[in-house]
Write an enzyme that holds these catalytic residues in place. Sequence first.
Site, PDB file in Angstrom:
ATOM      1  N   CYS A 157      23.458  -3.932 -10.174  1.00  8.29           N
ATOM      2  CA  CYS A 157      22.876  -3.488 -10.996  1.00  8.29           C
ATOM      3  C   CYS A 157      23.438  -4.659 -12.151  1.00  8.29           C
ATOM      4  O   CYS A 157      23.199  -4.165 -13.360  1.00  8.29           O
ATOM      5  CB  CYS A 157      23.931  -2.175 -11.279  1.00  8.29           C
ATOM      6  N   HIS A 215      25.788   4.029 -14.433  1.00 10.12           N
ATOM      7  CA  HIS A 215      24.428   3.635 -13.419  1.00 10.12           C
ATOM      8  C   HIS A 215      24.720   5.062 -12.853  1.00 10.12           C
ATOM      9  O   HIS A 215      26.246   4.805 -11.820  1.00 10.12           O
ATOM     10  CB  HIS A 215      24.282   2.646 -12.685  1.00 10.12           C
ATOM     11  N   HIS A 227      23.814   7.912  -9.707  1.00  9.31           N
ATOM     12  CA  HIS A 227      22.641   8.695  -8.567  1.00  9.31           C
ATOM     13  C   HIS A 227      22.615  10.094  -8.520  1.00  9.31           C
ATOM     14  O   HIS A 227      22.368  10.429  -7.701  1.00  9.31           O
ATOM     15  CB  HIS A 227      23.499   8.477  -6.975  1.00  9.31           C
ATOM     16  N   GLU A 262      21.344  23.936 -27.167  1.00 11.88           N
ATOM     17  CA  GLU A 262      23.427  23.754 -27.853  1.00 11.88           C
ATOM     18  C   GLU A 262      23.688  21.585 -27.165  1.00 11.88           C
ATOM     19  O   GLU A 262      23.985  20.328 -28.059  1.00 11.88           O
ATOM     20  CB  GLU A 262      24.299  24.282 -27.948  1.00 11.88           C
ATOM     21  N   HIS A 283      15.545   7.523  -8.365  1.00 11.22           N
ATOM     22  CA  HIS A 283      16.663   7.350  -7.811  1.00 11.22           C
ATOM     23  C   HIS A 283      17.606   7.641  -8.731  1.00 11.22           C
ATOM     24  O   HIS A 283      18.973   7.976  -8.055  1.00 11.22           O
ATOM     25  CB  HIS A 283      16.367   5.743  -8.401  1.00 11.22           C
TER      26      HIS A 283
END
Length: 260
Positions: A109, A127, A129, A154, A211
């Site tokens: 990443c 990040h 999943h 909202e 992903h």
Amino acid sequence: MTPPTTGLPAENTTDDNDHLVQSDDPEHPANLIPSLCAKFWTLGWVTGTGGGASIRDDDLVYLAPSGVQKELMKPSDIYVLSLAAQAQSLSRRQRVYLRSPPVYKPSQCTPLFLAAFTKRNAGCCIHTHSHWAVLVTLILEQQGSKEFRINNIEQIKGFGKGFQKSGNLGYHDTLVIPVIENTAHEEDLTEFLEEAMDKYPDTYAVLVRRHGVYVWGDNVHKAKTQCESLDYLFQLAVEMKQLGLPWITDIEPTIPTRKD
């Protein structure tokens, strides 16, 4: 200080810059990342070593490693690199690490986190999943869409108006999150993430089909709360879809009549 360690992402290197990840301050990035990832694990966001987080402190970038159980992560597991040194690297796939743990591999990443720091001046990138994020991309895939759009909810107020803009979105505003296609290797997503950032300059997140999602913010607080708000909206959107309710609606604003 030991000179920076330069190597490819798959390389494991060690040095004696452990002081970079040693602090009694709970707000120190090396302490915050394990704490955040442990919380994210309870939400199902980083199951099975997937997902991760990175925090930028001026020029220093702190990164969760690859392959570690996120709920068990320790400050000593954290990688540290110099953003300036990375920008000067001859290869986009080459990393200039100031500190590397002896056991783990750097996260794939990493270049996507760096994109958030260099293109958006973000202070934190997360990040996940999240299965709600994945389900939303599958629904959009059926519709042939590369955008998640929702309004008149909202929780949309939890997002900023955009890069270098002040204030947050309003209840009647439309939140737009781009979707990019997944690749076999995480690092190969980088150019597509950067293209999405260029095409959607006001977005704070990018969905990755089948992903997960990348979310960033000016600081840890904003990245975390925006990630939470987004996951709430993804779950809501999936359940709205099950009930046949539209994500985009045309609602007349309610105007108060009282003057006091």
